[in-house]
Each structure stands twice: as C-alpha cells, then as structure tokens.
Design an enzyme around this catalytic site. Structure first.
Site, mmCIF file in Angstrom:
data_model
loop_
_atom_site.group_PDB
_atom_site.id
_atom_site.type_symbol
_atom_site.label_atom_id
_atom_site.label_comp_id
_atom_site.label_asym_id
_atom_site.label_seq_id
_atom_site.Cartn_x
_atom_site.Cartn_y
_atom_site.Cartn_z
ATOM 1 N N ASN A 212 0.836 -1.187 0.000
ATOM 2 C CA ASN A 212 0.000 0.000 0.000
ATOM 3 C C ASN A 212 0.877 1.246 0.000
ATOM 4 O OD1 ASN A 212 -2.483 -1.256 -0.047
ATOM 5 N ND2 ASN A 212 -2.690 -1.327 2.169
ATOM 6 N N ASP A 280 -4.972 -5.805 2.069
ATOM 7 C CA ASP A 280 -6.138 -6.655 2.322
ATOM 8 C C ASP A 280 -5.939 -8.082 1.829
ATOM 9 O OD1 ASP A 280 -7.738 -4.659 3.526
ATOM 10 O OD2 ASP A 280 -8.210 -3.834 1.550
ATOM 11 N N LYS A 289 11.719 -16.483 -8.889
ATOM 12 C CA LYS A 289 11.173 -15.357 -9.637
ATOM 13 C C LYS A 289 10.299 -15.863 -10.792
ATOM 14 C CE LYS A 289 12.486 -11.416 -12.497
ATOM 15 N NZ LYS A 289 13.605 -10.651 -13.109
ATOM 16 N N PRO A 307 -5.486 -11.497 7.389
ATOM 17 C CA PRO A 307 -6.205 -11.317 8.647
ATOM 18 C C PRO A 307 -6.541 -9.848 8.852
ATOM 19 C CG PRO A 307 -3.879 -11.753 9.055
ATOM 20 C CD PRO A 307 -4.120 -12.014 7.601
ATOM 21 N N ASP A 308 -7.683 -9.599 9.449
ATOM 22 C CA ASP A 308 -8.134 -8.236 9.740
ATOM 23 C C ASP A 308 -7.599 -7.856 11.115
ATOM 24 O OD1 ASP A 308 -9.605 -5.939 10.508
ATOM 25 O OD2 ASP A 308 -11.179 -6.472 9.066
ATOM 26 N N ILE A 309 -6.538 -7.077 11.135
ATOM 27 C CA ILE A 309 -5.852 -6.775 12.399
ATOM 28 C C ILE A 309 -6.748 -5.980 13.334
ATOM 29 C CG2 ILE A 309 -3.882 -5.555 13.414
ATOM 30 C CD1 ILE A 309 -2.315 -6.212 10.856
ATOM 31 N N LEU A 310 -7.383 -4.939 12.825
ATOM 32 C CA LEU A 310 -8.226 -4.095 13.675
ATOM 33 C C LEU A 310 -9.392 -4.886 14.249
ATOM 34 C CD1 LEU A 310 -8.962 -1.338 14.827
ATOM 35 C CD2 LEU A 310 -10.091 -0.799 12.646
ATOM 36 N N PHE A 327 -8.022 3.547 11.734
ATOM 37 C CA PHE A 327 -7.998 4.560 10.670
ATOM 38 C C PHE A 327 -8.738 3.993 9.468
ATOM 39 C CE2 PHE A 327 -5.008 6.736 13.205
ATOM 40 C CZ PHE A 327 -4.794 8.002 12.664
ATOM 41 N N LYS A 341 -17.375 1.150 8.780
ATOM 42 C CA LYS A 341 -16.197 0.359 9.143
ATOM 43 C C LYS A 341 -16.062 0.246 10.652
ATOM 44 C CE LYS A 341 -11.169 0.108 8.473
ATOM 45 N NZ LYS A 341 -9.998 0.672 7.774
#
Length: 409
Positions: A212, A280, A289, A307-310, A327, A341
């Site tokens: 990101n 995500d 390679k 995994p969704d950390i939050l 955030f 969210k």
C-alpha cells in the site's frame, strides 16, 4: 524554571569552545549548578582554570585520574545531572556518540549516562554537510538526543555556511525548553500503547510484492505523541524510510500476518491505534522469480484475504486494549464508509481520511481527519500529521482519564 537544576557541560575541541565560558556564566546566573568535562581538544581553546572559576566547580578531564575517580566517578558524574549538554559538539564527538565509543572521559560519560542529552554542533560547513555527519546525527536523534543549531554565517576557518555553534541565548532557550517539557503533565504515564504504522508488504515471488502507498508519517507521529504524554509505546511498523520516533520500542515487520502477531505479542495494552495501511490480500508466494514466457499469458495471481488486524484485536476478549482506535483511508464518501467500518470492526474510535490522489495525503505532511466515536463525528481542520497526532493523543488521554476503571473509553 532553571533555578536548582543540574547540568553536566561537556566542552570539546573546537574554536567555538570560547562560547562555553559565556554559557557557564549565563547558566550560573539562572541558578543552574554546572559541572564541566573538558576534553583534551577543548583545553586547547579554554583553560581548566577559567572553566573552574566560572562554574565554581572542579573541572574533570582525565578518565584515568585516580583522584577524580575516587572523589567523583564518571558514572556518578554522568548521572547526577538533570541534563547533559555538549557544546561545542564537534564532528568527531558526534561520530563517537553514534558509534558508542568511550575512549575518553567525555565519551565514557555520554555512553554511561541515563539522562537526556542536548548537543550544539559546531564544525566546518563541509564537515557538517558530509553524509557521515548527517547519518550520525540522524542516529543520535533516533535515540532521543536533542540538537540546537548549528547556524549559518562566517566560520573561523574562513569559509561561509552552516556550522557555527548556536549562540549562547539559543542554547539557554533550548535548555529552558527541555525543562519546560519535562515539567509538563504526562497524563499517559503508566499506560501502555501499541501503534501500527506504514504499509505491509506481501511477497509475490522473491523480487516482487503487493503493498500500500503509506509513508508511515502519521502512524509514527501518533507513536511519538503518545510517548510524549508518558505512555510506554510499542510501534509495529511495516517497511518505511522515515526515522524511528524517539522513546518508543520498535518492532519491524513486513506482512500483515507478521504485523498481527507482533501486535498480539505486545499485549496487554491500554491503547491500540491501528494507523498502518495493511494489504487486504496476499499471494501464495512463488519460491523462484516468475518469468515472462515469450507469447505467454501473465501468471495468474490467486489472492487470499489477509487477517483483519483491527477487527481481530477489537474482539480480543480479556486481552482487548481498553481503547481501540482505527484509521479508515478512503477515496469517496469518506465519513460514511468510516462509520460503517467502525461498526463492522468493533473498534471504539475510527479516524477517517481522504487519501484520493488529489489530496496528497499519502507521502505528504498534512492530513484532514474526521474522528468518529459513539458521540458522533468530529470534523478536524487540515493539520500537519504531527499536529493531528498530538490532537489525537490528547483526546486519548482525556478519554482514559474520564473513564472509570471498568468503563470503556
């Protein structure tokens, strides 16, 4: 503010050492007790007698003096001060400090001290701009060493440019500023915080990855702001190029799974701020390679959800931090997406920000945030990321102070 304070002044070997005599006098006028270490080089410019006369204290010079060590060992000398000031701080002493060298009394005292250090660099302009000096200074700043100056102007060597030691009044102001900060309330003292920052990196093969667009500036600023209010902060960061904030414990990770594991290992905590831009999805990485095949189709990348950390840490049961802040980086209908969210993730607060390309938020120094809580939406003005972090840290401190031990913040 300065009356009764104790300063250890280290005078090193530069022509600017003559200013140290005036610095001693000005500090003494303000009630500061000044002890001095005079290096061998410093003694080429000012005499031990003049330093002793102005400080009204014994001057320390020799690491191997049996008399000095029996009367005031270098460990005591380095720790009985409230602040250690190095003025002038030559390129040589900055390099030794960065490398952790201890080959004389001054560098031994600096390595042995557990007190804050303020340096006033002074050197030739080419020495100051040299990448080695700048790298050393960056290392020292990451460790929490404070700086004042240098200024630009005529130098003793006949050249013109940056490298003049800060004026005595500027050094006095920096000393005052330090003691003003140290006397300020630390409302998060005794609290533990975990902050995530930067991007995560998900390998495609040994040379390619998915990531990101995050510089880490906002998350690092939040960690620094919480530490400034007294919190014990663990900063879990993906790969970034900005310096580590002073006074925090750094944990460096790459993937989202690594970041989640590092956050879980840092619990329990009172505060969790998830400011990282977490990928995500991830790819099952190839061992070698991936090669282009002439006339062939691009390789198919099969994505799996990270995994969704939050959400995971918001639902951590007894180990859930007391206040969980997320955030939401959005490019459209920013507040609406963030409200949804927050409800979906189960966090207490969420900060929405517009990261569409026109805003320059990713990689930039400013941010426009909307704080969403149980009480509604607060639209914050556009602020620098540092100012936004300080505002958030203050709100966190207020919320924890207002909540009873059993109430959520």
């Amino acid at each position: 503010m300065l009356d009764g304070r104790r300063v250890l002044l280290i005078i090193t070997g530069g022509i600017a050492a003559y200013k140290s005599l005036e610095l001693i006098r000005r500090l003494r006028d303000r009630g500061v007790r000044v002890r001095c270490i005079l290096t061998k080089g410093g003694a080429q410019f000012v005499t031990p007698l003049s330093v002793a006369a102005l400080s009204e204290e014994k001057v320390y010079q020799d690491l191997f003096s049996l008399t000095d060590e029996s009367e005031m060992g270098h460990i005591r000398l380095s720790r009985e001060a409230d602040l250690v000031v190095v003025a002038p701080a030559t390129a040589d002493v900055l390099a030794k400090m960065a490398a952790g060298m201890a080959d004389d009394l001054a560098t031994t005292a600096l390595l042995a001290t557990d007190k804050p250090v303020l340096v006033a660099p002074a050197m030739n302009t080419m020495m100051w701009s040299h990448s080695a000096t700048q790298d050393n200074l960056a290392t020292l700043k990451r460790r929490g060493v404070r700086t004042v100056g240098p200024n630009s102007g005529d130098l003793a060597c006949g050249e013109v440019g940056a490298g003049r030691m800060a004026e005595v009044a500027e050094i006095i102001a920096a000393v005052k500023g330090f003691f003003a900060e140290s006397a300020a309330p630390r409302p998060l003292a005794g609290r533990r915080a975990v902050v995530t920052s930067g991007p995560t990196v998900e390998a495609i093969d040994p040379v390619r990855f998915i990531a990101n667009r995050s510089s880490g500036k906002q998350g690092h600023a939040v960690a620094a702001a919480l530490a400034a209010l007294g919190a014990e902060v663990t900063l879990v960061s993906g790969p970034v190029t900005i310096p580590d904030p002073a006074g925090v414990r750094m944990v460096r990770v790459e993937s989202a799974r690594d970041m989640l594991a590092a956050c879980q290992a840092a619990l329990p905590a009172d505060i969790l701020v998830c400011a990282a831009a977490v990928a995500d999805w991830r790819v099952e990485a190839a061992d070698q390679k991936l090669k282009k095949q002439p006339g062939g189709a691009p390789p198919a990348l099969v994505l799996s959800e990270n995994p969704d950390i939050l959400a995971t840490l918001s639902q951590a049961g007894a180990r859930r931090p007391r206040l969980v802040v997320g955030f939401a980086a959005e490019t459209e209908t920013v507040v609406e997406h963030a409200v949804a969210k927050r409800r979906r993730k189960g966090c207490d607060w969420i900060l929405a920000n517009d990261v569409s390309p026109a805003t320059g938020t990713f990689g930039g120094d400013d941010n426009t945030l909307h704080l969403i809580t149980d009480h509604g939406v607060e639209d914050w003005p556009r602020l620098t990321k540092q100012a936004a972090a300080e505002r958030l840290a203050a709100r966190i401190a207020e919320a924890l102070a207002a909540a009873s031990p059993k109430e959520p913040a």
